[in-house]
Design an enzyme around this catalytic site. Structure first.
Site, PDB file in Angstrom:
ATOM      1  N   THR A 137     -23.653-165.712 -54.700  1.00 35.43           N
ATOM      2  CA  THR A 137     -24.158-164.580 -55.500  1.00 35.43           C
ATOM      3  C   THR A 137     -23.561-163.251 -55.010  1.00 35.43           C
ATOM      4  N   ARG A 178     -28.771-171.592 -49.450  1.00 40.07           N
ATOM      5  CA  ARG A 178     -29.868-172.551 -49.622  1.00 40.07           C
ATOM      6  C   ARG A 178     -29.881-173.189 -51.005  1.00 40.07           C
ATOM      7  N   PHE A 213     -36.335-156.876 -47.989  1.00 37.43           N
ATOM      8  CA  PHE A 213     -37.199-156.294 -49.028  1.00 37.43           C
ATOM      9  C   PHE A 213     -37.822-155.040 -48.452  1.00 37.43           C
ATOM     10  N   ARG A 236     -35.040-156.375 -54.843  1.00 39.51           N
ATOM     11  CA  ARG A 236     -35.898-156.297 -53.651  1.00 39.51           C
ATOM     12  C   ARG A 236     -35.982-154.902 -53.041  1.00 39.51           C
ATOM     13  N   LYS A 248     -29.585-156.066 -38.472  1.00 41.23           N
ATOM     14  CA  LYS A 248     -28.208-155.620 -38.721  1.00 41.23           C
ATOM     15  C   LYS A 248     -27.648-154.894 -37.484  1.00 41.23           C
ATOM     16  N   ASP A 293     -29.092-173.889 -44.891  1.00 40.34           N
ATOM     17  CA  ASP A 293     -29.964-172.795 -44.478  1.00 40.34           C
ATOM     18  C   ASP A 293     -29.451-172.360 -43.101  1.00 40.34           C
ATOM     19  N   GLY A 300     -22.338-149.235 -48.600  1.00 44.01           N
ATOM     20  CA  GLY A 300     -23.421-148.389 -49.117  1.00 44.01           C
ATOM     21  C   GLY A 300     -24.042-149.132 -50.285  1.00 44.01           C
ATOM     22  N   LEU A 314     -22.238-159.874 -53.617  1.00 43.18           N
ATOM     23  CA  LEU A 314     -21.007-159.446 -52.956  1.00 43.18           C
ATOM     24  C   LEU A 314     -20.240-160.633 -52.376  1.00 43.18           C
ATOM     25  N   TYR A 316     -27.357-148.433 -42.122  1.00 44.91           N
ATOM     26  CA  TYR A 316     -28.504-148.178 -41.246  1.00 44.91           C
ATOM     27  C   TYR A 316     -28.505-149.093 -40.016  1.00 44.91           C
TER      28      TYR A 316
HETATM   29  C1  HXC Z   1     -44.581-158.169 -47.524  1.00 42.60           C
HETATM   30  C2  HXC Z   1     -43.584-160.241 -47.751  1.00 42.60           C
HETATM   31  C3  HXC Z   1     -42.895-159.815 -48.909  1.00 42.60           C
HETATM   32  C4  HXC Z   1     -43.116-158.456 -49.357  1.00 42.60           C
HETATM   33  C5  HXC Z   1     -42.345-161.871 -48.533  1.00 42.60           C
HETATM   34  N1  HXC Z   1     -43.216-161.523 -47.566  1.00 42.60           N
HETATM   35  N2  HXC Z   1     -42.138-160.845 -49.362  1.00 42.60           N
HETATM   36  N3  HXC Z   1     -44.416-159.438 -47.064  1.00 42.60           N
HETATM   37  N4  HXC Z   1     -43.951-157.682 -48.619  1.00 42.60           N
HETATM   38  N5  HXC Z   1     -42.508-157.961 -50.419  1.00 42.60           N
HETATM   39  C6  HXC Z   1     -43.717-162.368 -46.487  1.00 42.60           C
HETATM   40  C7  HXC Z   1     -44.481-163.575 -47.014  1.00 42.60           C
HETATM   41  O1  HXC Z   1     -45.817-163.236 -47.343  1.00 42.60           O
HETATM   42  C8  HXC Z   1     -44.386-164.518 -45.824  1.00 42.60           C
HETATM   43  O2  HXC Z   1     -45.269-164.146 -44.791  1.00 42.60           O
HETATM   44  C9  HXC Z   1     -42.990-164.254 -45.287  1.00 42.60           C
HETATM   45  O3  HXC Z   1     -42.624-162.945 -45.761  1.00 42.60           O
HETATM   46  C10 HXC Z   1     -41.985-165.266 -45.814  1.00 42.60           C
HETATM   47  O4  HXC Z   1     -41.996-165.204 -47.221  1.00 42.60           O
HETATM   48  P1  HXC Z   1     -41.471-166.398 -48.137  1.00 42.60           P
HETATM   49  O5  HXC Z   1     -41.553-165.950 -49.554  1.00 42.60           O
HETATM   50  O6  HXC Z   1     -42.145-167.663 -47.737  1.00 42.60           O
HETATM   51  O7  HXC Z   1     -39.959-166.547 -47.656  1.00 42.60           O
HETATM   52  P2  HXC Z   1     -38.722-167.109 -48.423  1.00 42.60           P
HETATM   53  O8  HXC Z   1     -39.159-167.856 -49.648  1.00 42.60           O
HETATM   54  O9  HXC Z   1     -37.828-167.814 -47.459  1.00 42.60           O
HETATM   55  O10 HXC Z   1     -37.988-165.780 -48.934  1.00 42.60           O
HETATM   56  C11 HXC Z   1     -37.273-164.977 -48.056  1.00 42.60           C
HETATM   57  C12 HXC Z   1     -37.122-163.554 -48.583  1.00 42.60           C
HETATM   58  C13 HXC Z   1     -36.531-163.582 -50.025  1.00 42.60           C
HETATM   59  C14 HXC Z   1     -36.241-162.787 -47.638  1.00 42.60           C
HETATM   60  C15 HXC Z   1     -38.504-162.953 -48.613  1.00 42.60           C
HETATM   61  O11 HXC Z   1     -36.540-162.282 -50.553  1.00 42.60           O
HETATM   62  C16 HXC Z   1     -35.124-164.128 -50.045  1.00 42.60           C
HETATM   63  O12 HXC Z   1     -34.938-165.364 -50.111  1.00 42.60           O
HETATM   64  N6  HXC Z   1     -34.106-163.241 -50.003  1.00 42.60           N
HETATM   65  C17 HXC Z   1     -32.680-163.652 -49.953  1.00 42.60           C
HETATM   66  C18 HXC Z   1     -31.802-162.714 -50.712  1.00 42.60           C
HETATM   67  C19 HXC Z   1     -31.964-161.255 -50.403  1.00 42.60           C
HETATM   68  O13 HXC Z   1     -33.007-160.836 -49.803  1.00 42.60           O
HETATM   69  N7  HXC Z   1     -30.989-160.426 -50.832  1.00 42.60           N
HETATM   70  C20 HXC Z   1     -31.023-159.023 -50.636  1.00 42.60           C
HETATM   71  C21 HXC Z   1     -30.110-158.651 -49.536  1.00 42.60           C
HETATM   72  S1  HXC Z   1     -29.855-156.943 -49.742  1.00 42.60           S
HETATM   73  P3  HXC Z   1     -46.735-164.841 -44.604  1.00 42.60           P
HETATM   74  O14 HXC Z   1     -47.300-164.167 -43.405  1.00 42.60           O
HETATM   75  O15 HXC Z   1     -47.503-164.536 -45.860  1.00 42.60           O
HETATM   76  O16 HXC Z   1     -46.480-166.299 -44.423  1.00 42.60           O
HETATM   77  C22 HXC Z   1     -29.492-156.231 -48.338  1.00 42.60           C
HETATM   78  C23 HXC Z   1     -28.964-154.845 -48.571  1.00 42.60           C
HETATM   79  C24 HXC Z   1     -29.198-153.910 -47.430  1.00 42.60           C
HETATM   80  O17 HXC Z   1     -29.590-156.772 -47.289  1.00 42.60           O
HETATM   81  C25 HXC Z   1     -28.779-152.481 -47.660  1.00 42.60           C
HETATM   82  C26 HXC Z   1     -28.865-151.906 -49.019  1.00 42.60           C
HETATM   83  C27 HXC Z   1     -28.372-150.514 -49.106  1.00 42.60           C
HETATM   84  P1  NAP Z   2     -27.554-161.300 -52.489  1.00 41.42           P
HETATM   85  O1  NAP Z   2     -26.794-161.602 -53.734  1.00 41.42           O
HETATM   86  O2  NAP Z   2     -29.025-161.483 -52.506  1.00 41.42           O
HETATM   87  O3  NAP Z   2     -26.919-162.158 -51.319  1.00 41.42           O
HETATM   88  C1  NAP Z   2     -27.626-162.710 -50.252  1.00 41.42           C
HETATM   89  C2  NAP Z   2     -27.212-164.156 -50.111  1.00 41.42           C
HETATM   90  O4  NAP Z   2     -27.736-164.686 -48.895  1.00 41.42           O
HETATM   91  C3  NAP Z   2     -27.698-165.053 -51.247  1.00 41.42           C
HETATM   92  O5  NAP Z   2     -26.596-165.707 -51.832  1.00 41.42           O
HETATM   93  C4  NAP Z   2     -28.623-166.068 -50.546  1.00 41.42           C
HETATM   94  O6  NAP Z   2     -28.481-167.358 -51.143  1.00 41.42           O
HETATM   95  C5  NAP Z   2     -28.091-166.029 -49.130  1.00 41.42           C
HETATM   96  N1  NAP Z   2     -29.095-166.440 -48.150  1.00 41.42           N
HETATM   97  C6  NAP Z   2     -30.306-165.879 -47.922  1.00 41.42           C
HETATM   98  N2  NAP Z   2     -30.973-166.554 -46.984  1.00 41.42           N
HETATM   99  C7  NAP Z   2     -30.157-167.544 -46.564  1.00 41.42           C
HETATM  100  C8  NAP Z   2     -30.270-168.582 -45.599  1.00 41.42           C
HETATM  101  N3  NAP Z   2     -31.393-168.736 -44.850  1.00 41.42           N
HETATM  102  N4  NAP Z   2     -29.236-169.441 -45.434  1.00 41.42           N
HETATM  103  C9  NAP Z   2     -28.107-169.302 -46.184  1.00 41.42           C
HETATM  104  N5  NAP Z   2     -27.937-168.339 -47.102  1.00 41.42           N
HETATM  105  C10 NAP Z   2     -28.952-167.474 -47.308  1.00 41.42           C
HETATM  106  O7  NAP Z   2     -27.317-159.781 -52.028  1.00 41.42           O
HETATM  107  P2  NAP Z   2     -25.975-158.916 -51.845  1.00 41.42           P
HETATM  108  O8  NAP Z   2     -26.330-157.550 -52.281  1.00 41.42           O
HETATM  109  O9  NAP Z   2     -24.802-159.583 -52.441  1.00 41.42           O
HETATM  110  O10 NAP Z   2     -25.846-158.887 -50.264  1.00 41.42           O
HETATM  111  C11 NAP Z   2     -24.727-159.461 -49.580  1.00 41.42           C
HETATM  112  C12 NAP Z   2     -24.561-158.808 -48.222  1.00 41.42           C
HETATM  113  O11 NAP Z   2     -24.260-157.427 -48.383  1.00 41.42           O
HETATM  114  C13 NAP Z   2     -25.799-158.866 -47.332  1.00 41.42           C
HETATM  115  O12 NAP Z   2     -25.416-159.055 -45.996  1.00 41.42           O
HETATM  116  C14 NAP Z   2     -26.395-157.487 -47.504  1.00 41.42           C
HETATM  117  O13 NAP Z   2     -27.198-157.104 -46.392  1.00 41.42           O
HETATM  118  C15 NAP Z   2     -25.129-156.667 -47.582  1.00 41.42           C
HETATM  119  N6  NAP Z   2     -25.319-155.347 -48.170  1.00 41.42           N
HETATM  120  C16 NAP Z   2     -25.494-155.227 -49.516  1.00 41.42           C
HETATM  121  C17 NAP Z   2     -25.636-153.963 -50.056  1.00 41.42           C
HETATM  122  C18 NAP Z   2     -25.786-153.749 -51.536  1.00 41.42           C
HETATM  123  O14 NAP Z   2     -25.897-152.597 -51.969  1.00 41.42           O
HETATM  124  N7  NAP Z   2     -25.757-154.777 -52.358  1.00 41.42           N
HETATM  125  C19 NAP Z   2     -25.606-152.846 -49.220  1.00 41.42           C
HETATM  126  C20 NAP Z   2     -25.441-153.014 -47.849  1.00 41.42           C
HETATM  127  C21 NAP Z   2     -25.274-154.280 -47.342  1.00 41.42           C
HETATM  128  P3  NAP Z   2     -29.666-168.436 -51.238  1.00 41.42           P
HETATM  129  O15 NAP Z   2     -30.850-167.746 -51.786  1.00 41.42           O
HETATM  130  O16 NAP Z   2     -29.074-169.511 -52.114  1.00 41.42           O
HETATM  131  O17 NAP Z   2     -29.871-168.934 -49.839  1.00 41.42           O
END
Ligand code: HXC
Ligand code: NAP
Length: 295
Positions: free
Chosen positions: A28, A50, A108, A210, A173, A76, A200, A30, A158
């Site tokens: 997905t 995953r 998030f 998120r 990070k 994972d 950025g 980037l 950050y």
């Molecule tokens: C408070 C939360 C929450 C929320 C989850 N939790 N969401 N707590 N506020 N919004 C808590 C749950 O209640 C649980 O705790 C624990 O976190 C685990 O949640 P699960 O849903 O069971 O986890 P999981 O299904 O594995 O999901 C993981 C995830 C999900 C990180 C929460 O969002 C995910 O899979 N994300 C992957 C992709 C992603 O996040 N992409 C964005 C990257 S962007 P308890 O105590 O209730 O058990 C990025 C950019 C950075 O990094 C910079 C941008 C400028």
């Molecule tokens: P994204 O599409 O949500 O990418 C995150 C990926 O991580 C998903 O493909 C997810 O796939 C995978 N992932 C999450 N948990 C995992 C696990 N336990 N094992 C294996 N894979 C896992 O978000 P994105 O914006 O492209 O982000 C990509 C990278 O850029 C991240 O490192 C993010 O911090 C960084 N970044 C993004 C931005 C932005 O503006 N978009 C800014 C700064 C930095 P599954 O759910 O299938 O596991």
């Protein structure tokens, strides 16, 4: 193809010919954009995360536009056995891996006091532990096989400033940045380079849902914080990533390249808010400042 220069492919054809590159989170956002471009430049690809259905769909999509091969692997990265299996499957398919892109992440927004320890864990485990599990697994293999390689870590701006409301991600990070700089020195003797990119704002579904959910981006338009007045294009990040995993960047080691349109510096400079001063007010301000002289 876009008519904007910055959104066009940059490197010359075959820049990554013969390379095998693994991208975690490559199904997905980037990760997918980088993978697509790497194959266009001649690399074979492994994408791991995953959700196997998502990876398989992306693999088909990328393979359609190229003669290169894409291997989707369910993994994972917070599970060390699964990461070791990822190495095994990669070697079975391609015989080697030249580069690892640690791109997978979880994040998030939340006030930190609302987080359970499990919520904190889940983010740190994906971002920091997942990155060092992958790095350790592939690094040990490269060292044993005496194979030169490169690692590219995707961090955030950050990572060095910290950030409120995304504290687990900021903590993790920062750790990844420290890992990048530490191993850039320690493993250079094995021919393994480490660099990082700090993006950025690059619109992706994963990040936007998120970090800017609902109508939050209408209330706090994030583009206002970016001096160049726009968000990033996926291709411009892919261009930078391709350069950093290619042999053209062989002398770049331990670097973190920021690609954010000047966003974090705008937040940092103490007097940057003076851009809100209307041009016509500067005559008055200058007069006031000059009057101070000599007193
Ligand atoms: C408070 C939360 C929450 C929320 C989850 N939790 N969401 N707590 N506020 N919004 C808590 C749950 O209640 C649980 O705790 C624990 O976190 C685990 O949640 P699960 O849903 O069971 O986890 P999981 O299904 O594995 O999901 C993981 C995830 C999900 C990180 C929460 O969002 C995910 O899979 N994300 C992957 C992709 C992603 O996040 N992409 C964005 C990257 S962007 P308890 O105590 O209730 O058990 C990025 C950019 C950075 O990094 C910079 C941008 C400028
Ligand atoms: P994204 O599409 O949500 O990418 C995150 C990926 O991580 C998903 O493909 C997810 O796939 C995978 N992932 C999450 N948990 C995992 C696990 N336990 N094992 C294996 N894979 C896992 O978000 P994105 O914006 O492209 O982000 C990509 C990278 O850029 C991240 O490192 C993010 O911090 C960084 N970044 C993004 C931005 C932005 O503006 N978009 C800014 C700064 C930095 P599954 O759910 O299938 O596991």
């Amino acid at each position: 193809m876009s008519d904007k220069v910055f959104a066009q492919p940059m490197l010359k054809e075959d820049s990554l010919k013969g390379k095998v590159i693994l991208i975690t989170g490559g199904g997905t956002g980037l990760g997918k954009a980088m993978g697509k471009y790497f194959t266009q430049l001649g690399a074979d690809l492994i994408i791991a995360s995953r959700k196997l259905d998502v990876l398989e769909k992306t693999a088909v999509e990328i393979e359609k536009g190229t003669s290169r091969k894409v291997l989707p692997v369910q993994c994972d990265i917070t599970n060390y056995d699964q990461v070791e299996n990822l190495l095994k499957l990669s070697l079975e398919k391609f015989g080697k891996v030249d580069s690892l892109v640690n791109n997978a992440a979880g994040n998030f927004i939340s006030p930190t006091e609302r987080l359970s320890h499990r919520a904190f864990d889940i983010i740190v485990n994906i971002v920091l532990k997942g990155t060092y599990y992958s790095t350790l697994t592939f690094g040990k293999h490269w060292i044993k096989e005496k194979q030169p390689a490169s690692v590219l870590n995707i961090v955030t701006t950050y990572a060095w400033t910290g950030s409120a409301y995304v504290v687990p991600s900021a903590v993790a990070k920062a750790g990844v940045l420290a890992l990048t700089r530490s191993l850039a020195v320690e493993w250079a003797k094995y021919g393994i380079r480490f660099n990082a990119i700090a993006p950025g704002l690059f619109p992706t579904k994963g990040a936007w849902e998120r970090l800017l959910p609902g109508n939050i981006s209408e209330k706090f338009n994030p583009v206002i914080k970016i001096p160049v007045g726009r968000t990033g294009e996926h291709q411009e990040l892919a261009n930078l990533a391709a350069y950093l995993v290619s042999d053209f960047s062989s002398f770049i080691n331990g670097e973190v390249v920021t690609i954010d349109g000047g966003e974090w510096l705008k937040g940092a400079g103490q007097f940057n808010m003076l851009e809100l001063v209307p041009t016509e007010m500067w005559d008055e301000i200058e007069k006031a400042v000059r009057n101070v002289k000599g007193r």
